[in-house]
Write an enzyme that holds these catalytic residues in place. Structure first.
Site, PDB file in Angstrom:
ATOM      1  CB  SER A  20      -8.974  -0.934   2.104  1.00  0.00           C
ATOM      2  OG  SER A  20     -10.021  -1.174   3.028  1.00  0.00           O
ATOM      3  CG  HIS A  21      -9.786   2.302   5.348  1.00  0.00           C
ATOM      4  ND1 HIS A  21      -9.301   1.018   5.492  1.00  0.00           N
ATOM      5  CD2 HIS A  21      -8.999   3.095   6.116  1.00  0.00           C
ATOM      6  CE1 HIS A  21      -8.274   1.043   6.330  1.00  0.00           C
ATOM      7  NE2 HIS A  21      -8.072   2.282   6.724  1.00  0.00           N
TER       8      HIS A  21
ATOM      9  NE  ARG B 117      -3.688  -0.639   2.201  1.00  0.00           N
ATOM     10  CZ  ARG B 117      -4.790  -0.973   2.875  1.00  0.00           C
ATOM     11  NH1 ARG B 117      -5.433  -0.054   3.562  1.00  0.00           N
ATOM     12  NH2 ARG B 117      -5.232  -2.221   2.872  1.00  0.00           N
TER      13      ARG B 117
ATOM     14  CG  HIS C 265     -12.084  -6.928   8.469  1.00  0.00           C
ATOM     15  ND1 HIS C 265     -12.109  -6.995   7.089  1.00  0.00           N
ATOM     16  CD2 HIS C 265     -11.316  -5.857   8.777  1.00  0.00           C
ATOM     17  CE1 HIS C 265     -11.384  -6.002   6.596  1.00  0.00           C
ATOM     18  NE2 HIS C 265     -10.904  -5.292   7.587  1.00  0.00           N
TER      19      HIS C 265
ATOM     20  CE  LYS D 186      -7.210  -5.229   1.418  1.00  0.00           C
ATOM     21  NZ  LYS D 186      -8.607  -5.205   1.944  1.00  0.00           N
TER      22      LYS D 186
ATOM     23  CG  ASP E 271     -14.233  -1.364   3.451  1.00  0.00           C
ATOM     24  OD1 ASP E 271     -14.963  -2.059   2.705  1.00  0.00           O
ATOM     25  OD2 ASP E 271     -13.182  -1.798   3.948  1.00  0.00           O
TER      26      ASP E 271
ATOM     27  CG  ASP F   7     -12.549  -5.812   2.908  1.00  0.00           C
ATOM     28  OD1 ASP F   7     -12.900  -4.641   3.182  1.00  0.00           O
ATOM     29  OD2 ASP F   7     -11.379  -6.215   3.055  1.00  0.00           O
ATOM     30  NE  ARG F   8     -12.954  -1.972   7.091  1.00  0.00           N
ATOM     31  CZ  ARG F   8     -12.693  -0.824   7.711  1.00  0.00           C
ATOM     32  NH1 ARG F   8     -12.858  -0.726   9.009  1.00  0.00           N
ATOM     33  NH2 ARG F   8     -12.282   0.223   7.039  1.00  0.00           N
TER      34      ARG F   8
ATOM     35  CG  ASP G 121     -11.569  -3.324   0.113  1.00  0.00           C
ATOM     36  OD1 ASP G 121     -12.099  -2.683   1.047  1.00  0.00           O
ATOM     37  OD2 ASP G 121     -10.717  -4.214   0.315  1.00  0.00           O
TER      38      ASP G 121
END
Length: 460
Positions: free
Chosen positions: A107-108, A20, A334, A117, A247, A251-252, A249
């Site tokens: 992500s966020h 990242r 998560h 990832k 978020d 995933d949350r 991507d």
């Protein structure tokens, strides 16, 4: 001529769990291509032959994914480009195809960031100890050239199959009709939510569904309360039964009750755990050490076996596999599922909440009340140069009030005569101490936080 790298340079972008950094400053297409080649070399040594790729809506994502694919191909691996995906959609692609994967997202993080990832076949995570350190060494020392046939590049979307798979895990076809307000934050929830809920008795009221990696409305980070405000108002205005905030991507997923009140991720953990224990009596459920005490309490009350882990998705996923757990959850929203290759999926957790809400006539706030047993502080960060010295000073200040401590992750302190506890963890990357506390009342939590704040301020 091949680019050369130093450990110091790479440490800025190759983190404990992923890659990242700021695009154009920390990472660029050339570096990502080299990372693809390094990952491809590792995978080829392990007998892997193909990697599925997905990317989010950030402007830089398609270019970085294409560069990574070139690196993989240079090492003889086939690259399958799935185009726009959420992170859990990419995990589905890796799991269902039983091949390695790479997701391009930050992500966020703000718009100028991007990252990668990576996972092995079956969506098994690649962290520092399971591949990222080896990739770092290959980039520093040089990636051995491959003299075989370059790998092929192909494209294949997985959204429809992903949606079908999720609908097969949680049956929403028979629930009462629900009005669901969803804030996608201009992220990948705007891509996945319409596909997953199509044809179900769920009336989706969309907020910020346009895919826009510049995040024009608010940051795609629902862990920060200010980013939930728009959805809280929207839920009330739309008279929705529930609100869901994703978020970047996707995933949350954070949950908002019908009255606009946020529901803690720990309460969602407890609800989903109870559902899994009804399906799998006596099963093991994973929770990290700063989820609410209500989570292991609910697991035990429902005949399950709670297992407590350190904070961080690699620890959760390792424990999921080791303990053969059916479900795992973190305070950060998560949620991990054995039947989803032990990977995390925000939308799958949301589907469980909708299934539970939709099979009864209770409002969400009424349904969740039995899981909201304690008052959390939320995570509070203190800037501290001498982290261990500050922790020692805090422990000394509580003295005789301490019933027990443990050092699974930082130090967790159980106080005498109540359910109150707190955890202090040192950041691995910044001069920060992270505090999480919980007690029976808001007053008790405030007193704990105030005492710790005073001690740390005086020790700095």
């Amino acid at each position: 001529m091949a680019r050369t790298y130093t450990h110091e340079q790479l440490a800025q972008v190759i983190k404990a769990y992923d890659v990242r950094g700021v695009v154009g400053t920390d990472i660029d297409a050339a570096a990502v291509q080299d990372m693809g080649a390094a990952f491809g070399y590792l995978l080829r040594q392990e007998g892997e032959t193909q990697v599925v790729l997905g990317y989010d809506m950030r402007p830089s994502s398609p270019e970085l994914a294409a560069a990574f694919a070139k690196g993989l191909q240079s090492q003889g691996l086939a690259a399958i480009n799935s185009g726009l995906t959420s992170t859990d959609e990419l995990y589905f692609a890796s799991g269902s195809r039983n091949c390695a994967g790479a997701m391009f997202t930050a992500s966020h993080n703000p718009a100028q960031y991007n990252g990668i990832k990576m996972c092995r076949s079956g969506a098994r995570p690649v962290g520092w100890d399971t591949g990222l350190s080896a990739i770092t060494e290959l980039l520093v020392k040089g990636i051995p050239a491959y003299d075989g046939t370059p790998g092929e590049l192909s494209s294949q979307e997985v959204l429809a199959d992903y949606a079908t798979h999720l609908r097969g895990l949680v049956d929403l076809s028979q629930i009462r009709p629900l009005v669901v307000a969803v804030d996608a934050a201009n992220g990948m929830g705007g891509h996945t939510v319409p596909a997953v809920f199509a044809g179900l008795p769920v009336d989706i009221r969309p907020l910020y569904f346009e895919l826009d990696g510049s995040f024009p409305n608010h940051e795609a980070n629902p862990l920060d309360p200010k980013n939930l405000v728009d959805l809280q108002k929207f839920v009330v205005a739309e008279k929705a039964d529930i609100g869901l905030a994703f978020d970047g991507d996707a995933d949350r997923c954070f949950v908002i009750a019908e009255d606009g009140t946020p529901v803690t991720p720990s309460a969602i953990c407890a609800l989903v755990a109870q559902r899994y224990l009804q399906k799998y009596p006596g099963a093991t459920i994973i929770h990290n050490l700063i989820t609410s005490k209500s989570v292991p309490e609910v697991i035990l009350e429902n005949g399950g076996r709670p297992v407590r882990t350190r904070v961080g998705h690699s620890f959760i996923k390792d424990s999921m596999a080791k303990e053969q757990a059916v479900f795992g959850g973190e305070h950060s929203a998560h949620y991990y599922f054995q039947e989803f290759w032990n990977a995390d999926s925000g939308i799958l957790a949301a589907m469980h909440v909708l299934a539970e809400l939709g099979r009864q006539d209770l409002k969400l706030s009424e349904l969740m009340a039995k899981y909201l047993r304690y008052v959390p502080s939320g995570e509070i960060n203190f800037t501290v140069q001498d982290q261990q010295g500050a922790i020692a000073a805090v422990l000394e200040s509580f003295g005789e009030q301490i019933a027990e401590t443990d050092e699974l992750d930082g130090v967790t302190v159980q106080l005498k005569g109540s359910a109150a506890w707190f955890n202090l963890r040192a950041s691995n990357t910044e001069p920060l101490l992270r505090l999480n506390a919980e007690a029976e009342t808001a007053e008790k939590v405030a007193a704990i936080v105030q005492q710790i704040h005073k001690v740390i301020a005086s020790s700095n």
